[in-house]
Scaffold this motif. Structure first.
Motif, short mmCIF file in Angstrom:
data_model
loop_
_atom_site.label_atom_id
_atom_site.label_comp_id
_atom_site.label_asym_id
_atom_site.label_seq_id
_atom_site.Cartn_x
_atom_site.Cartn_y
_atom_site.Cartn_z
N CYS A 117 0.82 -1.20 0.00
CA CYS A 117 0.00 0.00 0.00
C CYS A 117 0.86 1.26 0.00
CB CYS A 117 -0.89 0.05 1.26
SG CYS A 117 -2.06 -1.29 1.41
N ARG A 120 -0.90 7.72 2.80
CA ARG A 120 -0.70 9.14 3.10
C ARG A 120 -1.03 9.30 4.57
NH1 ARG A 120 -0.58 13.69 -0.47
NH2 ARG A 120 -0.07 15.49 0.83
N GLY A 140 -4.37 7.31 5.26
CA GLY A 140 -5.07 7.04 4.00
C GLY A 140 -4.39 5.93 3.23
N ARG A 142 -3.96 3.19 0.44
CA ARG A 142 -4.40 3.02 -0.94
C ARG A 142 -3.61 1.89 -1.57
NH1 ARG A 142 -2.43 8.98 -2.08
NH2 ARG A 142 -0.68 8.03 -1.09
N PRO A 147 -4.96 3.70 -9.00
CA PRO A 147 -5.35 5.03 -9.50
C PRO A 147 -5.36 6.12 -8.43
CG PRO A 147 -7.22 3.52 -9.54
CD PRO A 147 -6.01 2.71 -9.18
N ALA A 148 -5.55 5.77 -7.17
CA ALA A 148 -5.57 6.77 -6.09
C ALA A 148 -4.18 7.00 -5.49
CB ALA A 148 -6.54 6.35 -4.99
N ASP A 149 -3.20 6.26 -5.96
CA ASP A 149 -1.82 6.41 -5.45
C ASP A 149 -1.15 7.55 -6.21
OD1 ASP A 149 0.65 6.11 -4.29
OD2 ASP A 149 1.13 4.21 -5.28
N ASP A 151 0.24 11.62 -5.51
CA ASP A 151 0.53 12.68 -4.55
C ASP A 151 1.39 13.74 -5.21
OD1 ASP A 151 -0.44 11.45 -1.87
OD2 ASP A 151 0.77 9.87 -2.78
#
Length: 169
Positions: A117, A120, A140, A142, A147-149, A151
């Motif tokens: 994972c 954040r 957080g 992920r 796709p949500a990784d 920053d």
């Protein structure tokens, strides 16, 4: 430096410097070998929260058990420090961790053992007289590479690699 001195007896700059040093010492001691030193930096009326997992604790003994559970569940591969700043009452810390889930002793963690994972981790510390009176850890998690990784990493962010052997996806 400034240990045992009340905030009111220090300059604004000294309080901020002490707050940053206390949080740095707290993070430095978040290890199985020295977690008691991290917990010793809490005020007597500590509140520890991980709101994204629905956790609120006020007992240092339970907080220590929680840390032990985290140590047995999450293996850090790498961290990237994004930003840290303080006022007289608060310290804000924002970082990203590349982790592997290696155990199941973290309540309400929605990833199975073996998962890699990106996490954040944003902390808000409420400070008083050189002690942490509230720690809120927004974790957080992920899927790594998903796709949500994503920053925005400031140029010059400090990266610490803990282990070059990374398994899991």
């Amino acid at each position: 430096m400034f240990e045992g001195v009340k905030d009111k007896d220090l300059t604004r700059e000294q309080v901020i410097e002490r707050n940053l040093n206390v949080v740095e010492a707290h993070f430095h001691n978040e290890t199985p070998e020295s977690v008691d030193k991290a917990i010793a930096l809490y005020a007597d009326d500590i509140i520890w929260e991980a709101p994204l997992r629905g956790i609120i604790m006020t007992d240092p003994v339970e907080i220590k058990k929680n840390y032990i559970g985290i140590f047995k569940t999450v293996k850090y591969n790498k961290t990237t420090a994004l930003r840290r700043f303080a006022t007289e009452e608060y310290v804000f810390d924002d970082q990203i961790a590349d982790v592997q889930i290696v155990g199941d002793q973290m309540p309400n963690l929605l990833f199975p053992i073996g998962s890699r994972c990106s996490c954040r981790i944003t902390h808000v510390f409420f400070m008083r007289d050189g002690k942490i009176r509230r720690e809120i850890a927004y974790e957080g998690f992920r899927p790594w590479g998903g796709p949500a990784d994503l920053d925005s990493i400031p140029e010059g962010s400090e990266v610490v690699v803990y282990d070059s052997e990374v398994v899991g996806t």
